[in-house]
Every structure is written in structure tokens, then in C-alpha cells.
Design a protein around this motif. Structure first.
Motif, PDB file in Angstrom:
ATOM      1  N   GLY A  90       0.837  -1.195   0.000  1.00 43.48           N
ATOM      2  CA  GLY A  90       0.000   0.000   0.000  1.00 43.48           C
ATOM      3  C   GLY A  90       0.868   1.240   0.000  1.00 43.48           C
ATOM      4  N   ALA A  91       0.704   2.095  -0.998  1.00 42.61           N
ATOM      5  CA  ALA A  91       1.435   3.360  -1.089  1.00 42.61           C
ATOM      6  C   ALA A  91       0.492   4.356  -1.758  1.00 42.61           C
ATOM      7  CB  ALA A  91       2.729   3.206  -1.897  1.00 42.61           C
ATOM      8  N   PRO A  92      -0.356   5.029  -0.964  1.00 40.34           N
ATOM      9  CA  PRO A  92      -1.394   5.887  -1.546  1.00 40.34           C
ATOM     10  C   PRO A  92      -0.845   6.807  -2.626  1.00 40.34           C
ATOM     11  CG  PRO A  92      -1.538   5.839   0.839  1.00 40.34           C
ATOM     12  CD  PRO A  92      -0.264   5.141   0.483  1.00 40.34           C
ATOM     13  N   PRO A  93      -1.546   6.921  -3.746  1.00 37.76           N
ATOM     14  CA  PRO A  93      -2.925   6.448  -3.957  1.00 37.76           C
ATOM     15  C   PRO A  93      -3.061   5.001  -4.415  1.00 37.76           C
ATOM     16  CG  PRO A  93      -2.175   7.667  -5.869  1.00 37.76           C
ATOM     17  CD  PRO A  93      -1.057   7.741  -4.875  1.00 37.76           C
ATOM     18  N   TYR A  94      -1.973   4.242  -4.415  1.00 39.43           N
ATOM     19  CA  TYR A  94      -1.988   2.912  -5.032  1.00 39.43           C
ATOM     20  C   TYR A  94      -1.915   1.779  -4.013  1.00 39.43           C
ATOM     21  CZ  TYR A  94      -0.560   5.788  -9.015  1.00 39.43           C
ATOM     22  OH  TYR A  94      -0.468   6.762  -9.968  1.00 39.43           O
ATOM     23  N   VAL A  95      -2.443   0.637  -4.434  1.00 38.10           N
ATOM     24  CA  VAL A  95      -2.050  -0.655  -3.882  1.00 38.10           C
ATOM     25  C   VAL A  95      -1.420  -1.417  -5.043  1.00 38.10           C
ATOM     26  CG1 VAL A  95      -2.836  -2.880  -3.000  1.00 38.10           C
ATOM     27  CG2 VAL A  95      -3.765  -0.767  -2.045  1.00 38.10           C
ATOM     28  N   TYR A  96      -0.188  -1.880  -4.828  1.00 32.53           N
ATOM     29  CA  TYR A  96       0.555  -2.596  -5.861  1.00 32.53           C
ATOM     30  C   TYR A  96       0.634  -4.087  -5.515  1.00 32.53           C
ATOM     31  CZ  TYR A  96       2.661   2.031  -6.945  1.00 32.53           C
ATOM     32  OH  TYR A  96       2.901   3.353  -7.272  1.00 32.53           O
ATOM     33  N   TYR A  97       0.881  -4.877  -6.555  1.00 30.00           N
ATOM     34  CA  TYR A  97       1.393  -6.224  -6.331  1.00 30.00           C
ATOM     35  C   TYR A  97       2.786  -6.257  -6.936  1.00 30.00           C
ATOM     36  CZ  TYR A  97       2.229 -11.182  -6.259  1.00 30.00           C
ATOM     37  OH  TYR A  97       2.788 -12.409  -6.016  1.00 30.00           O
ATOM     38  N   CYS A  98       3.776  -6.642  -6.115  1.00 28.79           N
ATOM     39  CA  CYS A  98       5.158  -6.600  -6.545  1.00 28.79           C
ATOM     40  C   CYS A  98       5.817  -7.957  -6.306  1.00 28.79           C
ATOM     41  CB  CYS A  98       5.926  -5.523  -5.778  1.00 28.79           C
ATOM     42  SG  CYS A  98       5.165  -3.885  -5.879  1.00 28.79           S
ATOM     43  N   LYS A  99       6.719  -8.335  -7.218  1.00 27.21           N
ATOM     44  CA  LYS A  99       7.325  -9.663  -7.111  1.00 27.21           C
ATOM     45  C   LYS A  99       8.701  -9.668  -7.766  1.00 27.21           C
ATOM     46  CE  LYS A  99       6.099 -14.544  -7.869  1.00 27.21           C
ATOM     47  NZ  LYS A  99       5.038 -15.457  -8.367  1.00 27.21           N
ATOM     48  N   ASP A 100       9.575 -10.448  -7.148  1.00 27.53           N
ATOM     49  CA  ASP A 100      10.893 -10.716  -7.718  1.00 27.53           C
ATOM     50  C   ASP A 100      10.812 -12.052  -8.457  1.00 27.53           C
ATOM     51  OD1 ASP A 100      13.548 -11.379  -8.222  1.00 27.53           O
ATOM     52  OD2 ASP A 100      13.920 -11.986  -6.135  1.00 27.53           O
ATOM     53  N   THR A 101      10.928 -12.019  -9.755  1.00 28.83           N
ATOM     54  CA  THR A 101      10.800 -13.257 -10.535  1.00 28.83           C
ATOM     55  C   THR A 101      12.141 -13.830 -10.984  1.00 28.83           C
ATOM     56  OG1 THR A 101      10.564 -12.059 -12.631  1.00 28.83           O
ATOM     57  CG2 THR A 101       8.531 -12.539 -11.387  1.00 28.83           C
ATOM     58  N   ASP A 102      13.239 -13.079 -10.795  1.00 27.76           N
ATOM     59  CA  ASP A 102      14.526 -13.579 -11.277  1.00 27.76           C
ATOM     60  C   ASP A 102      15.523 -13.869 -10.149  1.00 27.76           C
ATOM     61  OD1 ASP A 102      15.246 -11.046 -10.464  1.00 27.76           O
ATOM     62  OD2 ASP A 102      15.588 -10.275 -12.487  1.00 27.76           O
ATOM     63  N   GLY A 103      15.045 -13.764  -8.888  1.00 25.43           N
ATOM     64  CA  GLY A 103      15.874 -14.182  -7.768  1.00 25.43           C
ATOM     65  C   GLY A 103      16.913 -13.199  -7.303  1.00 25.43           C
ATOM     66  N   ASP A 104      16.866 -11.937  -7.779  1.00 27.35           N
ATOM     67  CA  ASP A 104      17.874 -10.971  -7.335  1.00 27.35           C
ATOM     68  C   ASP A 104      17.413 -10.155  -6.139  1.00 27.35           C
ATOM     69  OD1 ASP A 104      15.971  -9.343  -8.436  1.00 27.35           O
ATOM     70  OD2 ASP A 104      17.338  -8.298  -9.815  1.00 27.35           O
ATOM     71  N   ARG A 105      16.258 -10.530  -5.589  1.00 32.05           N
ATOM     72  CA  ARG A 105      15.682  -9.892  -4.398  1.00 32.05           C
ATOM     73  C   ARG A 105      15.264  -8.446  -4.650  1.00 32.05           C
ATOM     74  NH1 ARG A 105      19.495 -13.508  -2.951  1.00 32.05           N
ATOM     75  NH2 ARG A 105      19.036 -14.995  -1.257  1.00 32.05           N
ATOM     76  N   LYS A 106      15.054  -8.129  -5.896  1.00 28.89           N
ATOM     77  CA  LYS A 106      14.522  -6.829  -6.286  1.00 28.89           C
ATOM     78  C   LYS A 106      13.290  -7.069  -7.145  1.00 28.89           C
ATOM     79  CE  LYS A 106      19.035  -4.533  -6.357  1.00 28.89           C
ATOM     80  NZ  LYS A 106      20.005  -3.765  -7.191  1.00 28.89           N
ATOM     81  N   ALA A 107      12.246  -6.313  -6.884  1.00 28.27           N
ATOM     82  CA  ALA A 107      10.988  -6.512  -7.606  1.00 28.27           C
ATOM     83  C   ALA A 107      11.144  -6.123  -9.066  1.00 28.27           C
ATOM     84  CB  ALA A 107       9.880  -5.697  -6.956  1.00 28.27           C
ATOM     85  N   ASP A 108      10.813  -7.047  -9.941  1.00 22.40           N
ATOM     86  CA  ASP A 108      10.769  -6.706 -11.360  1.00 22.40           C
ATOM     87  C   ASP A 108       9.332  -6.684 -11.872  1.00 22.40           C
ATOM     88  OD1 ASP A 108      10.362  -9.698 -12.229  1.00 22.40           O
ATOM     89  OD2 ASP A 108      12.185  -9.664 -11.005  1.00 22.40           O
TER      90      ASP A 108
END
Length: 1003
Positions: free
Chosen positions: A153-171
Motif C-alpha cells: 500500500g502506497a497511496p494512492p496505489y495498492v501494488y502487487y510486486c514480485k521478484d521473478t529472477d531471484g535478485d531480491r529486487k521486484a521486477d
């Protein structure tokens, strides 16, 4: 930070309405300084009194704590690994996602908050690695794990975030929702993402709400989340709105009961889920949040930290602005920043601590604990620690803002670690320049609290467990473990373990496991009727409650219906309460009888009455008939109130059979109950639909005609009888709106005369708003010269309520019968923006000289009041005359606006500016709204309460209306403060100085 600031309620825009009211709203430091003049009082250098209190190292901070004797506190993360933590969650691998918000109190920057991913690589229970999972975030506030990623949650948004390549950063960063409010003070925004037993994510919208859209909704439906909670289906990404409340902090208890908190209200329980309320649009329920802390805001807190020098200085300066030491040297020690309410659900602590409630008080550097216990259908949560707080620190930088139950069964404490937790704009400039408002923005600590002698357990990686192993984990005593196992089962939708879940639901020795297994079966679409029936008959009442909620989706089954009906007579009051809601899932004569029986047994309980009516969108007439046959019940005031509510509903609905049932019931009442029959008949007519009017007209019943005649005669006699108590007369006046104006016009004219008591005249004016007759406007305008300012406000409200009357008002202003100054600026603005071009044009011509903003000259002129010695005693008289219509201090006035005891923390210059220029910055909860009803009425005022079905509008004259949403055709924000400009016309400079002194002097 504002989310947790001790000034949150103090920072809220405070309402002082009416021409004679004072409205205090938030303003920025730049806004204050912009209006400084050469005449302003000289600044004093207080540097010698303001020594800086320096931060402590993490090791030093650990030594500052005083904790409950049975526990120890351990540092699990600190700077530079973490900065300003405000929320966290653990994923199935035991990693923690932590929300950082260093932007607080930094007016010049944004977009440098983040979500960090923390790992404990050696299994010692302490985080040793952190990764920038999300960067360049603006004011993130909440996070929860789902399907290998997180919702953020980060107004005005709700995001869905995910790291798909294993670098521990959301892509992956997908927008799930948008439109949530972002408060200018960064407070009261969406927060507290929690996993529910129902396989959904629950969260609070705080005080800012917002009109949102959901990305998954192709129709782009909008949801007004003001005052509401949100329930997100994480798989479909669809939402439902539910009961809301509180500011920052929401927790689901062991059995999914919802708790919230606000600055001065440390803990509230939400008494119902208003998805039930929404089923019956004719029901206007009581407010759902109920305070359960016996001492509330004024619970004495056992602070052990020194009082910061700036607080002491502020106290002294306030004392100097009035006569006497009114604070008695006690500038802290009570709730002003309650935040992060959390129920402990872990298994590492002794069993008696499960279900305890923890609340952070960052302004007092402590954590408060309460032990809730049943109190009827509600709870009471008294202090659990008598001689010392559960956790307190001597370090004034300790700012516990949020908590989290962990995979190890510990309770985690998020310490924002700040020099100043209050919002910088609300600290006097002379003091603020000696404090660093962003001090600590690169610091932060996370602690965990564990029993003494705690041994770190080896935590499994749930991601690698089979579904069968996850099912076994539902037997855990650790709430986090059960939640995570249930979530993963829901994510996988693995029906191969359905039999294992059935065995748990039927045979587990732990009630919470049986309930969780039932919900897991429901979530994986594997629940069979036999298992649900067993749940409905479970030996534990909490399991029966959960089973009832699930059963609503299977209520087309005769067997399920039968057992649901049986639970309406359950030995547990809580089960009966749930049954009152759940029986609304189907219709039958047996259901009507069960609801009538429930009401009869608990007629004194307002919550049970509300729950029963929530299930009566259909069948209200049948239940009315059953209740009306009980002569003993009819003599009880609560039963009469319930029948009145049903009568109004039946009248408004378009169901001829319900109306016929009600009329037959009234006819069968004994002669001794004819007065009640008249009251019920009056309420049947109060919002009568065309169908209701047709049924009454076609009934050609002598009894109906007698009721109508008797009702009007009684109302007229009671309203005009000067020998009766004023309240009895006031109560009779609304009935006059039902009669023909030919019969009641003379009565209203009499009730408006100057000889009548003020409450009589007030109610007559508001009741006239319900009479759709062109002669009403003429009557009010003719009576205008004898109206006091308060009555003129009421008359303006009534004249604004219908277009022809508004035209008559403009005619009277043009003719000189009404002074343009009697129309407040927000009303003028509404006229000037009226969709009718003719009204708009006339308003522009009549009010071309009325200025709504740009009040710098007035503000500069009244700077002189800051130099005058104020007399609090005289200021109290000014308050009573000018402010008490909407505010209450020292048992004087009506509490409509925010708590004015907060005023002392704002600084006198800020207060003066807000009194004189209320529209400089208006927070959303204090904006004037205009509602147009389907009956053609227009209602304006402040939104005081809001739920799924109704909106309560409070007006400047002290009156209010609760309007059902189904009756609202349009709702428009004026974008203007509820307080009109122009108070200086009523208060001279010396009186202003006196008022400021009194406001500062109140305790």
C-alpha cells in the motif's frame, strides 16, 4: 511521523461551525510564515532551554528498556540495515519485507521511501542482510505476502510486486487499486494488511479513504472508501467494502474479530461487518467502532522517559498566555498517539498472553498492554500491567509505531527512532528551530520480545513443504504459522488434501484448527455438507460462529437452513448474534419466527435489534406481525423503537403485502395501544412509497382513517400545548409534516413566533423542510426578522432544500428582506456553482462582493490580538457564545467537531490563522457536502458518520440528518470548510485574545 503522531487528532482539521463557531484546521509552516507582519510579536531565542537530546546507539538503546519481568527484548535489525520502519510482514521462507518511510517531516523531498527485504542467513533470529526490494516509493504504509510476492500500500496505489529472477529486487510492479487518499500531513492513510480466516486480505483505509477503482474491474466501478475497511480477494483481485474505523493500526484477533485505534482512542472493537448492513438499505445502524479501553484517551500512562525540553517550554509558554498554571507541569503521560493496535497470536509466550492487545504510544516512548474480556456482545480491555508499562524506554527517540506476530512466535516491535514524532507544522516556530524535524530519518530499529530463556527455533521453509505438511501445520498454536499454511493452501488450490482437511475440521482437538480447516475447505472449494453441518454443531461456540458465516453460502440446502435456524437459540449470545446476521441468507416463515424470537429475547440489546433488521430486507411485514401479537413486548420502549424502524422501512419499500400485514397488525392492537398504533402509522407514512400510499388509499378502512385523524389531532395538540414539557412538544412536531399544509400552516406559523422556546422554533423550521408546498418559503421569509442567527441558519438550510424555495430566497435578498450577509460563504459558493444557470447568474449578481478566500488583511489586522493579555474566564464566555454550537469544552457545548483539547498543541499563531482563514487548507473530513435526495430535498453539512447504508450530515445549526444511500440522488463536495469565514465580525481583538487564552488553558 503523522501516522503515529501524538498530534494526529490535534492535527486533524478541527471543526468549529456556524457563523459563531471556531474552526481549527491543519496548516503548513510556510502558510504560517507567509502571513507574518512587522507587527507580529518578536521572536525569542530559547536556545539555552533547548538542549538537544542525542540519539543512542542500538546497544545503548537496549539498555534503556524496562520490560515485563517475564520477557526479554532483542534487537533484530538496526541502521544501516533499516531506516524508519513503519510496517512489516514475513513470507513463507521466514524473510521479512519492511516498509521504510524516511520522508516523514521532510517537506522538501518525496519518493525516497522503500520496501526492504530482510534475511536471517545464519538462523540466530537476527536479520543480517537487507536488499532494496522496492525503491523510489512515496509514502508506503502497508505490506503483506502473497504468491511469492507482496501487496504494497502506497497511496494512492495498492501494488502487487514480485521478484521473478531471484535478485531480491521486484521486477513486477502491478497496480491493483488506485485512488486512496494521500493526506497532506501523511497521516491516517491505508494501513495494516492482514490475512483473514476467510482467505482474504483485510485492511484499514484510515481517515483519508478515497474514491478508488480496481484494475481487475473491467467496468471500472468506483468505491468510496471514506470511513470503510477493504477486503481484497488476492486471487481475483476484487474487493468488498466493510466496516472501517481508526486511524493507523488494525488487527484481526484469534477469531478474526477486528480491532482499530486512533490517536486518543487506544483500542476499539468493530461491532459488525457492514456487508450485512448493506443487505437492507433501509437500516441505519449505530456506529460500529466501540472503545473498549475503560480510561480511553485519559488512561494514565506510566512513562519513564524524561519529558523533552521542547514540551516543557511549550507548556510554560501556554501558561504565560493565560492566568495560572493550568497544566500543573504535566505536558504528557496520556494517550495522544495510540498506534499499531495488535493482538498477540503467537506461541512462544505463555498461553495467558494470547489474545492480549498491544498499542504503541510513541509520544510517550512506551508500549501499552490490555487484556480483553467479554462484556455482553462487546469487550472491555482493562490495563494488564498495573505498576509499569509492558515496555517503556528512557530513550525519548524510541518510537514504537507498529507490531507484527512472527514465525518464531515472538512479537516484533517496529521503532521508527525519531527525534520528533509530532508533525513539524504543529510545533511553534520559536521551538521548532531548535529541533531537527527529520532527525533520525536514516535510523530505525526492529526488536522482538520473547520470554526469558527463549531458544531460537529452527524455522522450516514453508515454500518447500508439501500440501499435506501444510495441513498438519494448521494444528500449530502460532497464529502466524496457521495463517501462512492456510494462505499457501489457498494459493495452491490443491484438492488432493481435502480429506486431510476434512479430518482436521471434524476431529482436531483444537477449536481454532477446526475453524481454520473449515475455511480452508471453503477456500479450495472442497467443503461438503456433512463437514459443514458438523461445524455448525461444534462443541465450541467460536467454531459454530465461523461455521455460520460459511453456511450463508450454502443456505439453499434444507439441512443447512435447519441447523442455522437452530443456532438462533444457541446457548451462546455471540452465536445468536451471528445467527441474526446469517439468517438473512435465506427466506422462510421459520426464519421469520426465529428472528422474531431472537428479537423478543434480546429486545434491550441495540446490537441484536440492528442484526435482526439487517436480515429483514425481505419479510419485514411478517416479523412485524409476529412481534405485534406479543402484548408484553409492546409495552417495552426498545420493542416499540424496533417496530417504528420496521414501520419506516415497510413504508419506504414497494411491497404491498408488507403494508397490508402492518395495517392488519395495527387494527388488531387493543384500544390501550392506540397511541402506539398512531405512532407506527405515522412512521409508516414518514417515507411512504407510491405503493404504500396506494395500499392505504385502497384500504378504505375506517380504522386507517381514524388513525390518520387521531395522529394529526394528537400532534397538533401536543405541539401547541405550552403546558407540556418542551421535549414532548418538539417530539410531536415532525408528525405535522405528514398532514396537508392547509391544515398545518397556521400551526407552523404559531410555532415560529418569538414567544415560542428556541427548540420549538428550531424543530418547526427543520420540519418545514419535509413539507413540499410553495407556501413554506413565504412563511419562513415572513418570519425572518424574528429569527436569531442560529434560527436563520436553520431557515437557510430549509430554503436551500428545494429549488423553488431557493428562488424565493434570492427574490427576498434582492428585495432587501434578507441581508446577503445572512448567507454563509459556503452557501454562496453552492449558489454560484448551481447547475441551474438562472440561479447561478442571480447568485453572481447578488453576491459579487462576497469574498471567499484571500483573507490576509484580516489575518494581519488580528495579529494585534496575539500581543494582548488574554483572560481565560472571559474567553470561556466567548467560547460559549461563539463556538459551543459545535464544540464541547469543560461540559459546555455540543461535541460535533474534533476534540478542542488538542488546540493547545498547535501554537497560538496557527490557531489564530485557522480561525480567521478556515479555507486555507481543509482536510477531507471537514469539507461541507451537498446531498440531493430522490425526494428533491437538498441537505448540506458535514459528514459526521458514514457506513454501507447511510450518511449522517451534521449542520451548522446543531441539527443533523441521517440519509439512507438509496435516497441520495447526488452528493457533491463544496471543497470549502464547514466553518464559514467572517468570525471577526462577531469577535473583536480583545475577545479573540481571551478566546485563545481559554482554548490554551483547557485541560
Amino acid at each position: 511521523m503523522p501516522l503515529y503522531s501524538s498530534l494526529k487528532p490535534l492535527r486533524w482539521t478541527i471543526i468549529l461551525t456556524a457563523v459563531f463557531s471556531v474552526f481549527l484546521i491543519s496548516l503548513t509552516v510556510s502558510a504560517i510564515s507567509a502571513d507574518k507582519t512587522e507587527d507580529a510579536k518578536p521572536k525569542v531565542d530559547y536556545s539555552s532551554e533547548m538542549p538537544r537530546i542525542l540519539p543512542r546507539t542500538p546497544a545503548e538503546a537496549l539498555k534503556s528498556f524496562k520490560l515485563h519481568d517475564d520477557f526479554q527484548i532483542e534487537l533484530v535489525a538496526s541502521e544501516p540495515l533499516v531506516r524508519d520502519p513503519v510496517a512489516m510482514c514475513f513470507d513463507e521462507r521466514g524473510r521479512a519485507y519492511v516498509i521504510e518511510m524516511p520522508e516523514y517531516n521532510d517537506a522538501n523531498k518525496e519518493g525516497y521511501s522503500s520496501v526492504k527485504l530482510f534475511e536471517d542467513t545464519n538462523g540466530d533470529g537476527k536479520f543480517d542482510k537487507s536488499y532494496p526490494f522496492l525503491t523510489d516509493m512515496t509514502l508506503p504504509t502497508a505490506v503483506i505476502s502473497y504468491k511469492g510476492g507482496v501487496f504494497v500500500g502506497a497511496p494512492p496505489y495498492v501494488y502487487y510486486c514480485k521478484d521473478t529472477d531471484g535478485d531480491r529486487k521486484a521486477d513486477v510492479r502491478e497496480i491493483v487499486m488506485t485512488g486512496f487518499g494521500r493526506d497532506k500531513g501523511d497521516e491516517g492513510m491505508i494501513n495494516s494488511f492482514r490475512w483473514g480466516l476467510d482467505n482474504k486480505i483485510h485492511f484499514s483505509t484510515g481517515t483519508d479513504g478515497g474514491v478508488i477503482t480496481v484494475a481487475a474491474d473491467k467496468e471500472k466501478k468506483t468505491y468510496n472508501t471514506r470511513g470503510r475497511g477493504v477486503i481484497l480477494d488476492p486471487e481475483t483481485r476484487t474487493i468488498e467494502l466493510t466496516t472501517g474505523g481508526g486511524q493507523h493500526g488494525m488487527s484481526l484477533g484469534i477469531w478474526n474479530r477486528n480491532f482499530v485505534c486512533s490517536n486518543g482512542v487506544p483500542m476499539q472493537v468493530l461491532m459488525y461487518d457492514d456487508r450485512y448492513i448493506a443487505r437492507n438499505p433501509y437500516l441505519a445502524p449505530p456506529a460500529a467502532p466501540v472503545s473498549i479501553a475503560p480510561g480511553g484517551k485519559f488512561t494514565k500512562l506510566l512513562r519513564i522517559s524524561q519529558i523533552e525540553p521542547w514540551r516543557i517550554l511549550r507548556t510554560r509558554l501556554r501558561a504565560q498566555s493565560a492566568k495560572g498554571d493550568y497544566e500543573k507541569g504535566n505536558p504528557s503521560g496520556y494517550f495522544t498517539a495510540a498506534t499499531g493496535v495488535t493482538v498477540y497470536r503467537g506461541d512462544a509466550w505463555p498461553l495467558e498472553f494470547q489474545g492480549n492487545i498491544f498499542v504503541g504510544e510513541p509520544a510517550n516512548n512506551l508500549v501499552y498492554r490490555a487484556a480483553p474480556k467479554p462484556d455482553g456482545l462487546s469487550l472491555v480491555a482493562p490495563r494488564a500491567d498495573q505498576d509499569a508499562e509492558f515496555l517503556a524506554s528512557t530513550d525519548v527517540w524510541f518510537r514504537p509505531v507498529q507490531f507484527e506476530n512472527g514465525p518464531d512466535g515472538a512479537l516484533y516491535v517496529l521503532d521508527m527512532y525519531r527525534e520528533l514524532i509530532e508533525g513539524a507544522p504543529f510545533i511553534p516556530e520559536d521551538i521548532l528551530k531548535h529541533i531537527d524535524p527529520i532527525g533520525g530519518q536514516e535510523m530505525g530499529r526492529i526488536y522482538r520480545i520473547v520470554p526469558k530463556g527463549f531458544q531460537q527455533p529452527t524455522l522450516p521453509d514453508f515454500e518447500t513443504l508439501s500440501s499435506k505438511e501444510l495441513v498438519a501445520l494448521l494444528e500449530s498454536d502460532n497464529g502466524w504459522t496457521r495463517d501462512t499454511a492456510q494462505r499457501l493452501l489457498f494459493e495452491r488450490q490443491d484438492t488432493s488434501v481435502s480429506n486431510d482437511l476434512i479430518q482436521l475440521a471434524r476431529k482436531s482437538g483444537k477449536p481454532i484448527t477446526r475453524a481454520t480447516a473449515l475455511w480452508s475447505l471453503q477456500g479450495t472449494k472442497s467443503l461438503d455438507e456433512g463437514t459443514l453441518l458438523k461445524g455448525l454443531k461444534d462443541e465450541n461456540f467460536q467454531v459454530r460462529k465461523q461455521a455460520l458465516q460459511i453456511a450463508e453460502q450454502y443456505a439453499n440446502s434444507a439441512n443447512i437452513q435447519k441447523q442455522m435456524l437452530a443456532l438462533a437459540s444457541d446457548p451462546s449470545l455471540e452465536v445468536q448474534y451471528q445467527a441474526a446476521f446469517s439468517l438473512g441468507a435465506f427466506e422462510s416463515s421459520a426464519r421469520s419466527q426465529a428472528l422474531a424470537d431472537l428479537l423478543t429475547r434480546h429486545v434491550d440489546n441495540k446490537w441484536m435489534r440492528m442484526a435482526v433488521q439487517s436480515s429483514l430486507n425481505e419479510g419485514a411485514g411478517e416479523v412485524f406481525e409476529l412481534l405485534a401479537k406479543n402484548p408484553t413486548l409492546l409495552k417495552q420502549k426498545p420493542a416499540q423503537a424496533f417496530l417504528i424502524s420496521l414501520a419506516v422501512q415497510i413504508g419506504a419499500q414497494k411491497d404491498s403485502e408488507n403494508v397490508k400485514n402492518l395495517l392488519a397488525s395495527l387494527k388488531s392492537l387493543p384500544a390501550a395501544d392506540q397511541k402506539l398504533a398512531e405512532i407506527l402509522f405515522r412512521n409508516l407514512l414518514s417515507r411512504a412509497s407510491g405503493t404504500t400510499k396506494t395500499v392505504i388509499a385502497q384500504s378504505s378502512s375506517e380504522h386507517t382513517a381514524k388513525l390518520l385523524k387521531g395522529m394529526m389531532q394528537t400532534a397538533i395538540q401536543q405541539a401547541t400545548n405550552a403546558k407540556l414539557p418542551v421535549k414532548a412538544r418538539v417530539d410531536a412536531i415532525p408528525t405535522l409534516s405528514i398532514g396537508k399544509f392547509d391544515d398545518t400552516g397556521d400551526v407552523f406559523e404559531e410555532l415560529l413566533t418569538v414567544q415560542q422556546p428556541l427548540p420549538i422554533r428550531q424543530r418547526a423550521i427543520t420540519t418545514l423542510g419535509l413539507v413540499n408546498d410553495p407556501r413554506v418559503a413565504a412563511l419562513l421569509i415572513e418570519s425572518w426578522p424574528g429569527f436569531s442567527p442560529q434560527l436563520r441558519m436553520s431557515a437557510v438550510e430549509t430554503l436551500f432544500s428545494r429549488k423553488p424555495w431557493m428562488v424565493s430566497l434570492l427574490d427576498s435578498i434582492k428585495a432587501g428582506k434578507i441581508n446577503p450577509g445572512d448567507i454563509s460563504p459556503e452557501r454562496v459558493q453552492l449558489l454560484k456553482t448551481n447547475p441551474d444557470s438562472k440561479i447561478k447568474k442571480r447568485a453572481d449578481a447578488l453576491f459579487h462582493n462576497q469574498r471567499l478566500t484571500g483573507r490576509s488583511d484580516i489575518v494581519k489586522e488580528y495579529q494585534a490580538a496575539l500581543k494582548l493579555k488574554g483572560d481565560p474566564a472571559n474567553g470561556k464566555l466567548v467560547f460559549k457564545r461563539a463556538c459551543s454550537a459545535c464544540h464541547r469544552l469543560e461540559n459546555v457545548g455540543v461535541q460535533l467537531g474534533a476534540d478542542l483539547k488538542a488546540i493547545k498543541d498547535r501554537g497560538t499563531e496557527a490557531v489564530l490563522l485557522n480561525i480567521l482563514d478556515p479555507n486555507r487548507e481543509v482536510k477531507p473530513q471537514y469539507v461541507t457536502y451537498l446531498l440531493v435526495t430522490t425526494q428533491g430535498r437538498t441537505i448540506t453539512g458535514l459528514i459526521k458518520e458514514e457506513n454501507a447504508n447511510s450518511i449522517t450530515i451534521a449542520r451548522a445549526d446543531g441539527t443533523q440528518d441521517t440519509v439512507l444511500r438509496i435516497d441520495i440522488d447526488e452528493m457533491i463536495s463544496s471543497k470549502l470548510s464547514f466553518m464559514p469565514e467572517g468570525l471577526e465580525k462577531q469577535i473583536n481583538k480583545q475577545e479573540m485574545a481571551d478566546l485563545l487564552a481559554y482554548l490554551n488553558a483547557t485541560k
